[in-house]
Design a protein around this motif. Structure first.
Motif, PDB file in Angstrom:
ATOM      1  N   PHE A   1      44.850  40.404  46.588  1.00 23.72           N
ATOM      2  CA  PHE A   1      44.430  40.118  45.222  1.00 23.72           C
ATOM      3  C   PHE A   1      44.813  41.280  44.312  1.00 23.72           C
ATOM      4  O   PHE A   1      44.545  42.438  44.633  1.00 23.72           O
ATOM      5  CB  PHE A   1      42.912  39.932  45.144  1.00 23.72           C
TER       6      PHE A   1
ATOM      7  N   SER B   1      41.451  45.736  34.694  1.00 25.14           N
ATOM      8  CA  SER B   1      40.254  45.972  33.891  1.00 25.14           C
ATOM      9  C   SER B   1      40.669  46.633  32.589  1.00 25.14           C
ATOM     10  O   SER B   1      41.677  47.338  32.528  1.00 25.14           O
ATOM     11  CB  SER B   1      39.235  46.830  34.642  1.00 25.14           C
TER      12      SER B   1
ATOM     13  N   TYR C   1      29.839  38.666  41.960  1.00 26.21           N
ATOM     14  CA  TYR C   1      31.016  37.830  41.876  1.00 26.21           C
ATOM     15  C   TYR C   1      30.752  36.579  42.692  1.00 26.21           C
ATOM     16  O   TYR C   1      29.964  36.583  43.644  1.00 26.21           O
ATOM     17  CB  TYR C   1      32.258  38.534  42.457  1.00 26.21           C
TER      18      TYR C   1
ATOM     19  N   TYR D   1      43.657  44.659  46.024  1.00 24.08           N
ATOM     20  CA  TYR D   1      42.653  44.510  47.066  1.00 24.08           C
ATOM     21  C   TYR D   1      43.231  43.568  48.112  1.00 24.08           C
ATOM     22  O   TYR D   1      44.152  42.803  47.836  1.00 24.08           O
ATOM     23  CB  TYR D   1      41.370  43.884  46.498  1.00 24.08           C
TER      24      TYR D   1
ATOM     25  N   GLN E   1      36.198  44.097  36.549  1.00 23.52           N
ATOM     26  CA  GLN E   1      37.553  43.819  37.013  1.00 23.52           C
ATOM     27  C   GLN E   1      37.743  42.315  37.173  1.00 23.52           C
ATOM     28  O   GLN E   1      36.854  41.616  37.654  1.00 23.52           O
ATOM     29  CB  GLN E   1      37.812  44.529  38.342  1.00 23.52           C
ATOM     30  N   PHE E   2      38.938  41.850  36.793  1.00 26.34           N
ATOM     31  CA  PHE E   2      39.260  40.424  36.802  1.00 26.34           C
ATOM     32  C   PHE E   2      40.400  40.205  37.772  1.00 26.34           C
ATOM     33  O   PHE E   2      41.430  40.886  37.704  1.00 26.34           O
ATOM     34  CB  PHE E   2      39.616  39.966  35.387  1.00 26.34           C
ATOM     35  N   PHE E   3      40.202  39.247  38.651  1.00 26.87           N
ATOM     36  CA  PHE E   3      41.100  39.055  39.776  1.00 26.87           C
ATOM     37  C   PHE E   3      42.066  37.908  39.559  1.00 26.87           C
ATOM     38  O   PHE E   3      41.725  36.900  38.944  1.00 26.87           O
ATOM     39  CB  PHE E   3      40.281  38.776  41.048  1.00 26.87           C
ATOM     40  N   GLY E   4      43.269  38.076  40.096  1.00 26.15           N
ATOM     41  CA  GLY E   4      44.232  36.991  40.142  1.00 26.15           C
ATOM     42  C   GLY E   4      43.945  36.067  41.309  1.00 26.15           C
ATOM     43  O   GLY E   4      43.074  36.363  42.137  1.00 26.15           O
ATOM     44  N   PRO E   5      44.708  34.954  41.404  1.00 30.34           N
ATOM     45  CA  PRO E   5      44.440  33.947  42.432  1.00 30.34           C
ATOM     46  C   PRO E   5      44.858  34.358  43.835  1.00 30.34           C
ATOM     47  O   PRO E   5      44.516  33.685  44.804  1.00 30.34           O
ATOM     48  CB  PRO E   5      45.264  32.741  41.962  1.00 30.34           C
TER      49      PRO E   5
ATOM     50  N   LEU F   1      36.067  49.157  43.596  1.00 26.47           N
ATOM     51  CA  LEU F   1      34.879  48.348  43.851  1.00 26.47           C
ATOM     52  C   LEU F   1      34.679  48.204  45.349  1.00 26.47           C
ATOM     53  O   LEU F   1      35.642  48.022  46.097  1.00 26.47           O
ATOM     54  CB  LEU F   1      35.037  46.966  43.220  1.00 26.47           C
TER      55      LEU F   1
ATOM     56  N   TYR G   1      44.807  47.040  39.934  1.00 24.49           N
ATOM     57  CA  TYR G   1      44.301  47.268  41.283  1.00 24.49           C
ATOM     58  C   TYR G   1      44.931  46.274  42.254  1.00 24.49           C
ATOM     59  O   TYR G   1      45.306  45.175  41.873  1.00 24.49           O
ATOM     60  CB  TYR G   1      42.776  47.045  41.331  1.00 24.49           C
TER      61      TYR G   1
ATOM     62  N   LYS H   1      39.655  31.378  47.616  1.00 22.85           N
ATOM     63  CA  LYS H   1      40.018  31.651  46.226  1.00 22.85           C
ATOM     64  C   LYS H   1      39.672  33.096  45.879  1.00 22.85           C
ATOM     65  O   LYS H   1      39.094  33.822  46.692  1.00 22.85           O
ATOM     66  CB  LYS H   1      39.244  30.724  45.282  1.00 22.85           C
ATOM     67  N   GLU H   2      40.026  33.488  44.659  1.00 23.98           N
ATOM     68  CA  GLU H   2      39.763  34.853  44.241  1.00 23.98           C
ATOM     69  C   GLU H   2      38.296  35.045  43.859  1.00 23.98           C
ATOM     70  O   GLU H   2      37.628  34.092  43.444  1.00 23.98           O
ATOM     71  CB  GLU H   2      40.651  35.229  43.045  1.00 23.98           C
ATOM     72  N   PRO H   3      37.778  36.275  43.958  1.00 20.03           N
ATOM     73  CA  PRO H   3      36.450  36.555  43.423  1.00 20.03           C
ATOM     74  C   PRO H   3      36.461  36.374  41.904  1.00 20.03           C
ATOM     75  O   PRO H   3      37.373  36.842  41.218  1.00 20.03           O
ATOM     76  CB  PRO H   3      36.217  38.024  43.788  1.00 20.03           C
TER      77      PRO H   3
END
Lengths: 111, 115
Positions: B91, B95, A36, B35, B104-108, A99, B33, A42-44
């Motif tokens: 965050f 997914s 990543y 984090y 997995q795709f993260f928000g801002p 993760l 998720y 900012k976000e990953p």
């Protein structure tokens, strides 16, 4: 031993250089591996998944070495916009979706 | 391209207050998720949610935390009684679930500041 370990850097390289990052992970049963990218505060953002056969996406090449439990990322022809922190990320346990992140390697590409 | 959204972007609260952080995951994703990332530290897993229940949680996710999917689109994280050490970037991620590889795709993120 840390679950996911990376050299924090910073790596300062000139534009056009090739730079490589390595990462080691502790659990040999780990199944999924990712790089990543994270810009400051900012976000990953998912850069690429790392497959057993290795994979390439443009200027970026990722490799997985299961025997030595390390993952690498190679960036060719560095651009100023590549400046960021690169996070090595692993699904540490099979059957889990959490993760585990490394602390990241900072890259600064200079003009 | 679909993306994860989060609100608010920044939340300031007094110690002991309750906060709710909101997320809208990518619409056809099945796993959600939370984090967190304390300033200067690495990203840490809190909890995963699937089929309207918690599927995994970390040691950080104690009784002060809860998650909910109140409707078909929102996913929330509640902290009941905030502490100074809860100050962090939170965050949300999602997914698809179909891939065993679990991208997995993260928000801002929501920056939470506890005073």
């Amino acid at each position: 031993r840390k679950e996911v370990e990376q050299d924090p850097g910073p790596f300062n390289v000139p534009e056009g250089a090739t730079v490589a990052f390595n990462c080691t992970y502790s659990n040999s049963a780990s199944q999924s591996f990712f790089w990543y990218r994270q810009d400051c505060r900012k976000e990953p953002k998912l850069l690429m998944s790392v497959y057993s056969s290795g994979n390439e996406d443009g200027r970026f090449t990722a490799q997985l070495n299961r025997a030595s439990q390390y993952i690498s990322l190679l960036i060719r022809d560095s651009k100023l916009s590549d400046s960021a922190t690169y996070l090595c990320v692993v699904n540490i346990d099979t059957g889990r979706r959490a993760l585990t992140f490394g602390s990241g390697t900072r890259l600064q590409v200079q003009p | 391209e679909p993306e994860v959204t989060q609100t608010p972007s920044h939340q300031v609260t007094q110690m002991g207050q309750e906060v709710i952080l909101r997320c809208v995951p990518i619409s056809n994703h099945l796993y959600f998720y939370w984090y967190r990332q304390i300033l200067g530290q690495k990203v840490e897993f809190l909890v995963s949610f699937y089929n309207n229940e918690i599927s995994e949680k970390s040691e950080i996710f104690d009784d002060q935390f809860s998650v909910e999917r109140p409707d078909g689109s929102n996913f929330t994280l509640k902290i009941r009684s905030t502490k100074l050490e809860d100050s962090a970037m939170y965050f949300c991620a999602s997914s698809p679930g179909q891939s065993s590889y679990n991208e997995q795709f993260f928000g801002p993120g929501t920056r939470l500041t506890v005073l």
